[in-house]
Motif scaffolding. Structure first.
Motif, PDB file in Angstrom:
ATOM      1  N   TYR A   1       6.124  10.725  10.819  1.00 29.06           N
ATOM      2  CA  TYR A   1       5.173  10.594  10.067  1.00 29.06           C
ATOM      3  C   TYR A   1       4.110   9.472   9.986  1.00 29.06           C
ATOM      4  O   TYR A   1       2.979   9.506   9.891  1.00 29.06           O
ATOM      5  N   ARG A   2       4.653   8.183  10.389  1.00 32.35           N
ATOM      6  CA  ARG A   2       3.880   6.921  10.636  1.00 32.35           C
ATOM      7  C   ARG A   2       3.357   6.996  12.104  1.00 32.35           C
ATOM      8  O   ARG A   2       2.164   6.759  12.134  1.00 32.35           O
ATOM      9  N   ASP A   3       4.285   7.078  13.162  1.00 29.81           N
ATOM     10  CA  ASP A   3       3.746   6.829  14.458  1.00 29.81           C
ATOM     11  C   ASP A   3       2.887   7.947  15.007  1.00 29.81           C
ATOM     12  O   ASP A   3       1.998   7.674  15.753  1.00 29.81           O
ATOM     13  N   ARG A   4       3.318   9.125  14.661  1.00 34.36           N
ATOM     14  CA  ARG A   4       2.460  10.385  15.370  1.00 34.36           C
ATOM     15  C   ARG A   4       1.408  10.950  14.481  1.00 34.36           C
ATOM     16  O   ARG A   4       0.372  11.172  14.881  1.00 34.36           O
ATOM     17  N   LEU A   5       1.723  10.939  12.968  1.00 37.80           N
ATOM     18  CA  LEU A   5       0.606  11.427  12.287  1.00 37.80           C
ATOM     19  C   LEU A   5      -0.200  10.414  11.321  1.00 37.80           C
ATOM     20  O   LEU A   5      -1.175  10.612  11.095  1.00 37.80           O
ATOM     21  N   GLY A   6       0.187   9.174  11.701  1.00 42.48           N
ATOM     22  CA  GLY A   6      -0.647   7.883  11.310  1.00 42.48           C
ATOM     23  C   GLY A   6      -0.578   7.814   9.668  1.00 42.48           C
ATOM     24  O   GLY A   6      -1.449   7.052   9.080  1.00 42.48           O
ATOM     25  N   LEU A   7       0.548   8.219   9.076  1.00 43.43           N
ATOM     26  CA  LEU A   7       0.604   8.007   7.445  1.00 43.43           C
ATOM     27  C   LEU A   7       1.538   6.741   7.321  1.00 43.43           C
ATOM     28  O   LEU A   7       2.404   6.336   8.118  1.00 43.43           O
ATOM     29  N   GLN A   8       1.242   6.168   6.168  1.00 46.32           N
ATOM     30  CA  GLN A   8       1.856   4.858   5.958  1.00 46.32           C
ATOM     31  C   GLN A   8       3.260   5.102   5.276  1.00 46.32           C
ATOM     32  O   GLN A   8       3.477   5.949   4.235  1.00 46.32           O
ATOM     33  N   ILE A   9       4.319   4.364   5.531  1.00 46.16           N
ATOM     34  CA  ILE A   9       5.718   4.453   5.186  1.00 46.16           C
ATOM     35  C   ILE A   9       5.631   3.391   3.742  1.00 46.16           C
ATOM     36  O   ILE A   9       5.242   2.438   3.892  1.00 46.16           O
ATOM     37  N   GLU A  10       6.259   3.858   2.656  1.00 48.15           N
ATOM     38  CA  GLU A  10       6.298   3.076   1.587  1.00 48.15           C
ATOM     39  C   GLU A  10       8.060   3.023   1.069  1.00 48.15           C
ATOM     40  O   GLU A  10       8.417   4.114   1.071  1.00 48.15           O
ATOM     41  N   ASN A  11       8.139   1.794   0.479  1.00 50.57           N
ATOM     42  CA  ASN A  11       9.539   1.788  -0.365  1.00 50.57           C
ATOM     43  C   ASN A  11      10.914   1.928   0.748  1.00 50.57           C
ATOM     44  O   ASN A  11      11.719   2.244   0.224  1.00 50.57           O
ATOM     45  N   ARG A  12      10.482   1.579   1.760  1.00 56.82           N
ATOM     46  CA  ARG A  12      11.735   1.636   2.775  1.00 56.82           C
ATOM     47  C   ARG A  12      12.677   0.704   2.530  1.00 56.82           C
ATOM     48  O   ARG A  12      13.831   0.702   2.525  1.00 56.82           O
ATOM     49  N   GLU A  13      12.047  -0.609   2.111  1.00 55.76           N
ATOM     50  CA  GLU A  13      13.025  -1.692   1.825  1.00 55.76           C
ATOM     51  C   GLU A  13      13.702  -1.479   0.486  1.00 55.76           C
ATOM     52  O   GLU A  13      14.994  -1.760   0.713  1.00 55.76           O
ATOM     53  N   LEU A  14      13.317  -0.706  -0.417  1.00 55.54           N
ATOM     54  CA  LEU A  14      14.002  -0.277  -1.479  1.00 55.54           C
ATOM     55  C   LEU A  14      15.008   0.754  -1.384  1.00 55.54           C
ATOM     56  O   LEU A  14      16.071   0.447  -1.694  1.00 55.54           O
ATOM     57  N   TYR A  15      14.806   1.701  -0.412  1.00 52.96           N
ATOM     58  CA  TYR A  15      15.746   2.520   0.022  1.00 52.96           C
ATOM     59  C   TYR A  15      16.903   1.841   0.757  1.00 52.96           C
ATOM     60  O   TYR A  15      18.039   2.017   0.483  1.00 52.96           O
ATOM     61  N   GLU A  16      16.412   0.827   1.585  1.00 57.99           N
ATOM     62  CA  GLU A  16      17.522   0.337   2.476  1.00 57.99           C
ATOM     63  C   GLU A  16      18.248  -0.635   1.815  1.00 57.99           C
ATOM     64  O   GLU A  16      19.667  -0.843   1.994  1.00 57.99           O
TER      65      GLU A  16
END
Length: 131
Positions: free
Chosen positions: A25-40
Motif C-alpha cells: 500500500y505505501r511502497d507500491r501504491l504510494g498511499l500513506q500509512i497512519e496509526n502504525r505506532e498506535l497499533y504497535e
C-alpha cells in the motif's frame, strides 16, 4: 438518510502481514500509512491506509485470518485521479501486476479501471478518470 461518502473499510490481514501491507500500500501504491505506532503500542487493533482526505482503509492483523474466498467479498473500488494509461504505467513501474482491465459502471458512471490483488487476496478496483 443522506449518506455522502464512504468513511472507511476494515479488512483483516494475517497477523504477520504488517510489513507486506506497508510494502504494497505505501511502497507500491504510494498511499500513506497512519496509526502504525498506535497499533504497535497496542493502543489500536488496526493501522490505516489513507486513501483520500476523508477515506481510510483499516487493516487489522488477525491470527485467524483466512484469504478471501469470493463467497462474501468481491472487491473494493477506488476512484483514482489519473487517466488509465498513466495509472497502468505507474502500477507497472511499481511492479504491481494487473489482474484485468474493464470499463465498469460505478457511482460516478462508466470509466476505465484496472483490478489488482493485494498480498492478502483482496481485489482492488482502481477506477481512472474518464477521458
Amino acid at each position: 438518510m443522506d449518506v455522502t461518502e464512504i468513511d472507511h473499510a476494515n479488512l483483516h490481514i494475517p497477523a504477520d502481514g504488517v510489513e507486506s501491507a506497508v510494502a504494497f500500500y505505501r511502497d507500491r501504491l504510494g498511499l500513506q500509512i497512519e496509526n502504525r505506532e498506535l497499533y504497535e503500542a497496542g493502543e489500536k487493533p488496526f493501522f490505516s491506509v489513507r486513501l483520500a482526505p476523508g477515506a481510510v482503509l483499516h487493516l487489522q492483523p488477525d491470527e485467524e485470518f483466512r484469504t478471501p474466498s469470493g463467497d462474501g467479498f468481491d472487491h473494493l473500488a477506488f476512484r483514482v485521479d489519473a487517466d488509465i494509461e498513466d495509472l497502468k504505467a505507474e502500477l507497472d513501474e511499481a511492479g504491481v501486476e494487473l489482474d484485468r482491465e474493464l470499463e465498469p459502471l460505478g457511482a460516478t458512471g462508466v470509466a476505465p479501471a484496472v483490478y489488482v490483488t493485494d498480498p492478502f487476496g483482496y481485489t482492488l478496483e482502481l477506477k481512472a478518470t474518464r477521458d
